[in-house]
Design a protein around this motif. Structure first.
Motif, PDB file in Angstrom:
ATOM      1  N   LYS A  50      31.253 -32.335  -3.444  1.00 50.37           N
ATOM      2  CA  LYS A  50      31.471 -33.782  -3.533  1.00 50.37           C
ATOM      3  C   LYS A  50      30.269 -34.534  -4.081  1.00 50.37           C
ATOM      4  O   LYS A  50      30.391 -35.672  -4.508  1.00 50.37           O
ATOM      5  N   PHE A  82      32.674 -38.409  -6.966  1.00 50.98           N
ATOM      6  CA  PHE A  82      32.925 -39.453  -5.976  1.00 50.98           C
ATOM      7  C   PHE A  82      32.580 -40.826  -6.522  1.00 50.98           C
ATOM      8  O   PHE A  82      31.656 -41.003  -7.320  1.00 50.98           O
ATOM      9  N   THR A 101      34.701 -31.945  -8.245  1.00 48.59           N
ATOM     10  CA  THR A 101      34.951 -33.195  -7.529  1.00 48.59           C
ATOM     11  C   THR A 101      33.896 -34.240  -7.889  1.00 48.59           C
ATOM     12  O   THR A 101      32.705 -33.945  -7.929  1.00 48.59           O
ATOM     13  N   TYR A 149      37.173 -39.803  -3.719  1.00 43.91           N
ATOM     14  CA  TYR A 149      36.882 -38.576  -4.451  1.00 43.91           C
ATOM     15  C   TYR A 149      37.962 -38.349  -5.502  1.00 43.91           C
ATOM     16  O   TYR A 149      39.149 -38.565  -5.236  1.00 43.91           O
ATOM     17  N   GLU A 208      39.715 -33.892   3.107  1.00 47.32           N
ATOM     18  CA  GLU A 208      39.871 -35.297   2.754  1.00 47.32           C
ATOM     19  C   GLU A 208      41.359 -35.584   2.575  1.00 47.32           C
ATOM     20  O   GLU A 208      42.149 -34.688   2.262  1.00 47.32           O
TER      21      GLU A 208
END
Length: 230
Positions: A124, A176, A174, A161, A133
């Motif tokens: 993340k 964010f 990923t 995300y 999540e």
């Protein structure tokens, strides 16, 4: 010696401030029957299991699981299970008001009006831990996630995300977005979308902020159309 004492005091002060900011999460050995809802999970080795439980408020990598829904008001017969994916079937209104109204849990479709889908995601960024999540929105090419909102969870940071669907969630890269304030959002979105000038220009004009379902949906759909399909 004085330096060591001062360091210990400072550390305690910092820890205290962190606890005050993010709150304490507790998972007692004995759990209420009312907390257990119908669920399906995929284990880390992809076996599919049905049962009852809820997201674990003390570990973002685990859920609380019981093969059968408890029959007594309180139970210690549960496990903490690490999962790749889970779906929880519940009634949000009943959950939010059960401290006031005694609404009996039901497994009928008319009662189970809401579904929480959680995925284990990695990488993340900025030291944020790997873990579960909640899926917030998805289209054909993009998934958006937010921190899990459930009983016992204290959510303060407004993080979102984002993944593309090139790979399954656990293996997908990923990114964010920081929605805590507009400056933070601008800064994080410029980093995430630096290869898509059309989207960055819209963000500079104030698009997709503040965080809302409508804005998140528009962001994902515009990213798909402007940055992936063109």
């Amino acid at each position: 010696m004085k330096k060591i004492v001062l360091a210990i005091i400072l550390s305690c002060f910092i820890i205290g401030q962190v606890k005050a900011q993010f709150g304490s999460r507790v998972l007692n050995d004995e759990q209420s029957k009312a907390s257990f809802v119908k669920l399906t999970y995929h284990s880390m080795n992809d076996s599919v299991v049905n049962g009852y439980g809820f997201p674990n408020p003390t570990s973002i990598k685990h859920i609380v699981f019981s093969k059968e829904r408890p029959t007594e008001k309180k139970t210690k017969d549960w496990q903490s299970i690490k999962v790749k994916y889970a779906e929880f079937y519940y009634n949000k209104l009943a959950m939010q008001t059960r401290s006031v109204y005694n609404i009996k849990y039901s497994e009928k479709k008319l009662f189970l009006t809401d579904t929480l889908r959680v995925y284990y995601i990695k990488g993340k960024g900025s030291g944020i831990s790997n873990g579960l999540e909640a899926l917030s929105y998805e289209n054909n090419n993009v998934r958006l996630y937010e921190p899990i909102r459930w009983e016992g969870f204290n959510v303060y940071a407004k993080l979102v995300y984002m993944q593309t669907k090139n790979e399954e969630p656990i293996n997908s890269k990923t990114h964010f977005l920081n929605y805590n304030n507009q400056k933070a959002f601008m800064r994080s979105s410029k980093r995430v979308f630096k290869g898509c000038s059309k989207l960055v220009q819209k963000i500079k004009k104030g698009a997709y902020f503040p965080k809302s379902r409508k804005n998140l949906k528009q962001l994902a759909d515009d990213y798909e159309s402007l940055c992936m399909l063109n």
